[in-house]
Each structure stands twice: as structure tokens, then as C-alpha cells.
Write a protein that holds these residues in place. Structure first.
Motif: not given
Length: 467
Positions: A87-89, A130-135, A157-158, A250-252
Motif C-alpha cells: 500500500x501507499x506507493x 505517506x509516500x512509500x518507499x520511505x524505508x 501504514x505499518x 504487522x500487516x498494513x
């Protein structure tokens, strides 16, 4: 939806996704390759489902074929299908034509032969997304602060998705969300970072400096509770990084992140101030408020003494007496320890730079995660020159006479003392009579540089002090 159309087992033969998704069938030991283009700024959620209860791995690549994200975890939905969700890419807008749009690639692989559905759910980007990817810090999402009393909100999202490029440290193979708070103005702000509580999640906030240097971690609450970093001072043209992580799988699961810009108050404890080089400079005769926020929190304050002086220290421990208070010096180390009770103390300090330190006494009041609260305090520091080199440890209305031939007495002159004002008005005559008395301006006590100079051509000594 469209169907998989053939031998798409390499980047060169990748199938273009022209609709909302693909219905396909995977072969063991083979990867299916797809690509798509992005013509406007948008958020895309990726979903993969299959009914064979077989593990499927999806990998997302950029136009240079570098890995952006990987997803391999599965959850079972109401129809007994297994689903992976990415999510959230975030995809940035560009002005290229449809034929020259940069390609983003997807690979699908499984351990067994199975049918699957790949769905790309697209929507317009919102400022609160949120702006994924922000890892990792290098990909941190920027939150730019530009006004006081403003709330900046991120909906994130987690997730179990992670960036394989993060290969070291305790965050390896962990889904993290990195953010950067930045201030591109002349203003100074007091920042609060508030992370919402989420059921089943024990989250924490890790704070870093503008160069990625470690500052602290906030993890004082239990599962289901949020975390907060408060009183974080954001000077002009400066920044901080912080990272959100979850200690359990966790998942999303969605969370809300709030960043609040408040008016700067220099008489409130300003974080970070956990070590001497971060110490907050004290102004004398001002009341400061602070708090020990977590078990290993230390609050450092600093001040300068240009000449030997008497110091009056008043303090109030509001929530608990289990707070250690001490004064230290770079050369002498810890020199004074205060009683653990509201008090007023007077003592003498020689020339130098000093630190005032507050910390929790864990031997008297242990810290329990999710239960223990911050411990608040207030203090006020005032200073006075010591006269005639007679350095008493108390403030007195009258001291022994410094000159047996006169009726004049030695006094401690406070800045708020009427006698001090009279003394300054007649500074020249007083100086000639007692040239061992030096009256400094308040700012001199906060200066970093000062020196003594003797002019041999003059009858009297001359003293110079620089800010």
C-alpha cells in the motif's frame, strides 16, 4: 482486468499493464514480468490474490530495474483466498508523453503452479498521504514546517513490506517509515511529534539529527498506545529525521502521524538537551520549566561565570522528589548535588563554564513501561559578584567590614537589588575606593569569551569583557 499473454519471463519481454490488473498463472522456478507507466502524481496500492494457498512473492522495480519494494507475506480473506498487499506507493508527476513514460516493473513468482490476480488500485495523491518507499533516512518523506500553530498530518501504514537494500543494523528486514522535518525559514519553532496508538502495535519513534546522527528513541508506552516527542526545537534552516518502527509483526495496519509547530519559548526546556554539547543556555533571573520524559532522559543546561561569584538556585520538583539535580564543570566534573526536595541553595562558583543537570533517580522510582509518567520541574538561577575576595557561601544583608578605617560594609549585589542600581550609578567613585569590586552586566555572565587586561599606564586596573 486483462490476461497474461505469453512468455513474459524477463525484463525485455515484460508485459505492459494497460488496465487495472492482470489475471495470470505462475510457473514454479519462473518469474512473470510486467511493467506500467505513470503520467501524473498518484498513489498506487498493489494487491495479489490466489486461491491455492501458495506463497507468492511480488517485487516492484524502478525504471533502472532497482528494487523498490518486496512483498511476500500473506493474509487470508473472507473468501479463503490468500492476499498480499503493498500500500501507499508514491509516484511523482512528470510531463512525458505516454510512449516515453518511465517504466516501473513488477515480478511475480511462486513455489508452486498457481493462478493469481494482480490489481493496481490508483488514486490521486493527497498531502496527508505517506509516500512509500520511505524505508530509510535517504528516502525520508519531507514535512516542511512554515508557520506556527499548524498541524501537519500523515496517514500511513505499518506493513511487512521491507526494502532489501537495508542490510545492517537492528532495522534490517524491518518495515520502517522515515520522515524529515525541515524548516526553511528565519523562524524558530517548537515541534511536537505525535504517533497515534494502534491496536496490537508496540511502536516507537527514533530521532536523528540533520546529518543522520542518533539522538534518542521514544518507546515508553505499551501495545496499543501512541508515542510522543515534545519540545523539539527546530531552529531556522535546520532539520531532524525520525523513523517509525513496530516491534511486532504487522500487516498494513493504518496509523496517524501528527507534527505540530508551536511558538518557540526559550524559557521552556528545549529538546534535544540530553548531553553537554546539546545543553540549553540559561538566562539568569528567569524561571525555566522542564520535564524528565522517559527513564534515561537527561536535561542539560549551561551557563558561564566570568569571575568568582555567588549563585542562588531555586527549584521546584512538581510531580516527584525522585529527581537527581547536580552542577558539573568540564574540568572538575560533578561538583554539587542538590537535595531531592524543593529548595533554595546558595553557593560560590569560580570562573568557568558550568552545567545544570536533571535526571530521574531510578533507584527510588523505577520506570514501568506504559505506566510511569514524565516528572516536571521548575528552576531559577541568579548570580552576584562576590566582594573584596571574601567568598562567603550565603547571602547576607551585612558582612564584616572590608576596611577598618571606614564604616562601609561588603554586600552581595543582585541585579534586582536597589542597592546594586545605586552602586552602578556611582561606579567610578566606588571602583576607586574598592578596586577589587567588579560589576558585570547580565549579558557578561552569558558570554563565551572574556579576558582580563591590565593597562600599566593607568593608575587603576582596567577590565575588559567581550560577548
Amino acid at each position: 482486468m486483462e490476461n497474461k499473454n505469453g512468455e513474459n519471463y524477463s525484463f525485455e519481454t515484460a508485459q505492459y499493464i494497460s488496465k487495472d490488473g492482470i489475471n495470470g498463472e505462475s510457473e514454479p522456478s519462473k518469474k512473470d514480468y510486467y511493467y506500467f507507466g505513470v503520467g501524473r502524481t498518484q498513489i498506487i496500492d498493489f494487491y495479489i490474490s490466489n486461491s491455492a494457498k501458495t506463497k507468492i512473492t511480488m517485487t516492484l522495480y524502478d525504471s533502472e530495474r532497482n528494487i523498490i519494494k518486496v512483498i511476500s507475506e500473506e493474509i487470508e480473506n473472507e473468501n479463503n483466498n490468500f492476499i498480499q498487499i503493498m500500500k501507499g506507493i508514491y509516484f511523482e508527476h512528470n510531463d512525458m508523453t505516454a510512449s516515453t513514460l518511465p517504466k516501473y516493473y513488477i515480478t511475480i513468482e511462486s513455489e508452486e503452479k498457481t493462478e493469481y490476480s494482480l490489481i493496481l488500485q490508483k488514486r490521486e495523491y493527497k498531502e496527508s498521504d505517506e509516500k512509500e518507499p520511505n524505508d530509510k533516512i535517504g528516502n525520508a518523506q519531507i514535512i516542511e514546517v512554515n508557520s506556527e500553530n499548524r498541524l501537519y498530518t500523515i496517514e500511513g501504514y505499518y506493513s511487512q513490506i521491507y526494502n532489501p537494500a537495508l542490510t545492517s543494523g537492528d532495522l534490517k528486514n524491518m518495515e520502517i517509515d522515515a520522515y524529515k522535518i525541515t524548516n526553511n525559514s528565519f523562524n524558530t519553532y517548537s515541534i511536537s511529534i505525535e504517533l497515534s496508538g494502534v491496536p496490537s502495535i508496540d511502536a516507537n519513534i527514533r530521532l536523528y539529527g540533520s546529518k543522520g546522527n542518533w539522538i534518542t528513541i521514544k518507546d515508553i508506552n505499551n501495545i496499543g498506545d501512541g508515542e510522543t516527542i515534545d519540545k523539539l526545537i527546530l531552529p531556522p534552516y535546520s532539520s531532524y529525521y525520525f523513523v517509525l518502527t513496530a516491534s511486532n509483526s504487522v500487516l498494513n495496519i493504518p496509523y496517524r502521524l501528527s507534527v505540530i509547530a508551536k511558538p518557540y519559548d526559550k524559557y521552556t526546556e528545549n529538546e534535544p538537551n540530553n548531553k553537554p554539547e546539546e545543553a540549553q543556555t540559561i538566562e539568569f533571573r528567569k524561571t525555566y520549566k522542564g520535564a524528565i520524559d522517559y527513564p534515561f532522559d537527561r536535561d542539560y543546561f549551561t551557563f558561564n561565570i566570568p569571575i568568582q561569584s555567588s549563585v542562588k538556585f531555586q527549584y521546584f520538583l512538581i510531580d516527584s522528589q525522585a529527581v537527581n539535580i547536580s552542577f558539573s564543570n568540564d574540568i572538575l566534573g560533578k561538583i554539587i548535588t542538590m537535595p531531592q526536595t524543593d529548595d533554595e541553595r546558595i553557593f560560590s562558583l569560580s570562573q568557568g563554564k558550568y552545567y545544570l543537570i536533571f535526571e530521574r533517580d531510578l533507584t527510588k522510582e523505577g520506570w514501568q513501561k506504559g505506566i510511569s509518567k514524565a516528572r516536571n520541574y521548575e528552576f531559577n538561577l541568579s548570580v552576584s559578584n562576590e566582594m573584596s575576595m571574601d567568598y562567603n557561601y550565603g547571602y547576607y544583608d551585612e558582612l564584616p567590614k572590608s576596611n577598618k578605617n571606614t564604616d562601609e560594609y561588603d554586600y552581595y549585589y543582585y541585579y534586582d537589588n536597589e542597592e546594586n542600581e545605586k552602586f552602578e550609578e556611582n561606579l567610578e567613585s566606588n571602583f576607586n575606593n574598592t578596586n577589587d569590586i567588579i560589576i558585570l552586566k547580565e549579558e557578561d555572565y552569558n558570554s563565551d569569551y572574556y579576558y582580563y587586561y591590565e593597562d600599566n599606564e593607568n593608575e587603576n586596573d582596567t577590565y575588559y569583557y567581550e560577548n
